[in-house]
Design an enzyme around this catalytic site. Structure first.
Site, PDB file in Angstrom:
ATOM      1  N   CYS A  38       0.836  -1.215   0.000  1.00 33.79           N
ATOM      2  CA  CYS A  38       0.000   0.000   0.000  1.00 33.79           C
ATOM      3  C   CYS A  38       0.863   1.255   0.000  1.00 33.79           C
ATOM      4  O   CYS A  38       0.454   2.292  -0.520  1.00 33.79           O
ATOM      5  CB  CYS A  38      -0.896   0.030   1.232  1.00 33.79           C
TER       6      CYS A  38
ATOM      7  N   CYS B 180      -5.810   0.590   3.948  1.00 33.39           N
ATOM      8  CA  CYS B 180      -4.931  -0.452   3.409  1.00 33.39           C
ATOM      9  C   CYS B 180      -5.321  -1.818   3.973  1.00 33.39           C
ATOM     10  O   CYS B 180      -5.425  -2.808   3.242  1.00 33.39           O
ATOM     11  CB  CYS B 180      -3.478  -0.130   3.765  1.00 33.39           C
TER      12      CYS B 180
ATOM     13  N   CYS C  14     -10.318  25.291  22.073  1.00 29.83           N
ATOM     14  CA  CYS C  14      -8.921  24.869  22.054  1.00 29.83           C
ATOM     15  C   CYS C  14      -8.033  26.101  22.229  1.00 29.83           C
ATOM     16  O   CYS C  14      -7.043  26.080  22.955  1.00 29.83           O
ATOM     17  CB  CYS C  14      -8.559  24.210  20.719  1.00 29.83           C
TER      18      CYS C  14
ATOM     19  N   CYS D 251      -7.166  27.704  25.760  1.00 27.56           N
ATOM     20  CA  CYS D 251      -6.030  27.160  26.503  1.00 27.56           C
ATOM     21  C   CYS D 251      -4.725  27.316  25.738  1.00 27.56           C
ATOM     22  O   CYS D 251      -3.745  27.796  26.281  1.00 27.56           O
ATOM     23  CB  CYS D 251      -6.268  25.685  26.835  1.00 27.56           C
ATOM     24  N   HIS D 252      -4.720  26.882  24.464  1.00 32.57           N
ATOM     25  CA  HIS D 252      -3.435  26.759  23.770  1.00 32.57           C
ATOM     26  C   HIS D 252      -2.991  28.027  23.051  1.00 32.57           C
ATOM     27  O   HIS D 252      -1.906  28.059  22.494  1.00 32.57           O
ATOM     28  CB  HIS D 252      -3.478  25.583  22.800  1.00 32.57           C
TER      29      HIS D 252
ATOM     30  N   ARG E 179      -5.594  12.278  22.159  1.00 40.48           N
ATOM     31  CA  ARG E 179      -5.295  13.523  22.858  1.00 40.48           C
ATOM     32  C   ARG E 179      -6.434  14.531  22.662  1.00 40.48           C
ATOM     33  O   ARG E 179      -6.869  15.182  23.605  1.00 40.48           O
ATOM     34  CB  ARG E 179      -3.963  14.062  22.360  1.00 40.48           C
TER      35      ARG E 179
ATOM     36  N   CYS F  54      -8.560  16.319  25.636  1.00 40.03           N
ATOM     37  CA  CYS F  54      -8.712  17.772  25.797  1.00 40.03           C
ATOM     38  C   CYS F  54     -10.189  18.166  25.758  1.00 40.03           C
ATOM     39  O   CYS F  54     -10.609  19.071  26.480  1.00 40.03           O
ATOM     40  CB  CYS F  54      -7.905  18.523  24.746  1.00 40.03           C
TER      41      CYS F  54
END
Lengths: 277, 130
Positions: free
Chosen positions: A93, A124, A189, A192-193, A234, A238
């Site tokens: 593949c 695949c 998001c 916070c980031h 992740r 979050c």
């Protein structure tokens, strides 16, 4: 007249940022972080919170001397090389070999969607009558670790092709997700980031979004991980932290989110698998 | 960036802060209202029986679905509904109604939260960087 000018200027500011393309977005993020962390060199962003947290960094450097993700890489290599029941394998593949992480996420014209590496791996498998792998925990992390390790040093270069408006729509969708406040805590998001990068949440320093995707999958020493996990795991974590119901791993929302988030890291070198707290 | 631009950005930031405050208080008001409403309901003529509990759960599920339809569902809404159903099985209708009402209010709030942001807004702290 003055009032009119002011409203025109406000309109202009609004229009500019609402219609800004991927490159304008990336430059705006970088400018923002440069203002916040003037002494952090660009390439350091690939190290997440450890670019801005000297204490955590010492710990991390000690961990990286005996990388906890090594056994995952080894198992992943076995997976990569072992043929499927039908005699074919991943190699068929992905004829360019395992150093391919920098080719994802990318816009897939035929299917009209954002193709991520985990989705490509499962397509695949399906094409070869193998059961798909789960997207957050388990063996997918082995093969992803191997591919990440083989792809170290490749440069992130996400493209949003201009001649297919669906690609831009997917990017915009991911961007919208990034700025939408969710959950009982009403955080996005970006809250916070971006807005609070560098501040502490419980025991962790909030990392900048630029550099967020260079090092997956990640070994986390946290009690309920204690293993290597995927980027979408992740995302799930979050989202849960702000008491929002997470989206489906590798569903369209998270893939579009990954598309937007990955574009922000264009120009950075891949350095996965990673280790984090 | 000219001084005028900076002034405008600051103005926009102040406006956003005020709006955030307004939104927060509005949310608090809604929550308080719902709480007051549901307690009044319980204390009043509504009995904590199986039929009332089942209606409350139906309403909660509808609100949950509405929130989910705009990707606005909160983390624990489903859990509250599940526990409400369990409480019905155990004959604790008061508990079931309390949980279902909580889930219903979360569903409504999650829905409002999502639709109130149907247009992408780059927050002022980042907008200034474009």
């Amino acid at each position: 007249m003055k009032k009119l000018l002011i409203s025109l200027a406000v309109l202009l500011v609004t229009a500019v940022s609402a219609q800004a393309g991927p490159e304008e977005d990336r430059m705006a993020f970088i400018k923002y972080y440069k203002g916040k962390f003037p002494n952090v060199p660009m390439e350091e962003y690939a190290n997440g919170a450890y670019a801005i947290d000297p204490v955590g960094r010492e710990n991390w450097e000690a961990i990286e001397e005996f990388p906890p993700y090594e056994p995952f890489i080894d198992r992943g290599q076995v997976m990569w090389e072992k043929p499927f029941a039908n005699g074919k394998g991943y190699k068929d593949c992905f004829p360019d070999g395992p150093a391919i992480a920098h080719n994802y996420p990318r816009w897939d014209r035929e299917q009209g969607l954002v193709m991520t590496l985990p989705l490509a791996l499962n397509q695949c498998r399906k094409a070869n009558s193998e059961k798909p792998l789960k997207y957050k925990k388990g063996p997918i992390n082995d093969i992803l670790s191997y591919i990440a390790f083989q792809s170290r040093g490749k440069v992130v270069n996400v493209e949003v092709p201009k001649d297919d408006p669906r690609a831009m729509a997917a990017y915009e969708d991911g961007k919208k997700f990034y700025f939408t406040r969710r959950g009982q805590l009403n955080f996005s998001c970006a809250t916070c980031h971006v807005q609070n990068t560098g501040l502490k949440v419980r025991t962790e320093i909030l990392s900048p979004s630029v550099g967020h995707i260079t090092h997956w999958p990640v070994y986390r020493s946290k009690v309920d991980w204690g293993t290597v996990g995927t980027l979408h795991r992740r995302f799930t974590g979050c989202n849960k932290n702000i008491r929002a119901k997470p989206m489906k791993a590798q569903g369209p929302e998270y893939r579009n989110l990954e598309y937007f988030l990955s574009y922000l890291s264009n120009g950075l070198e891949l350095n996965g698998p990673g280790a984090r707290k | 960036m000219s001084l005028l631009d900076k002034y405008r950005i600051r103005q926009a930031e102040n406006l956003e802060k005020t709006m955030n405050r307004v939104q927060r208080w509005a949310a608090v008001a809604i929550v308080l209202g719902l709480m007051a409403g549901s307690t009044a309901l319980l204390a009043g003529e509504m009995k904590a029986d199986a039929a009332t509990a089942s209606e409350a759960i139906t309403r909660a599920e509808a609100a949950q679905k509405k929130a989910d339809s705009v990707n606005g569902e909160w983390r624990d809404t489903g859990k509250f509904i599940k526990n409400a159903k369990k409480a019905v099985e155990e004959g604790d209708y008061a508990k079931a109604i309390r949980l279902a009402n909580k889930a219903e209010s979360e569903g409504n709030l999650g829905y409002q939260q999502a639709v109130s942001q149907s247009k992408l807004e780059i927050p002022s702290y980042l907008k200034a960087m474009y």
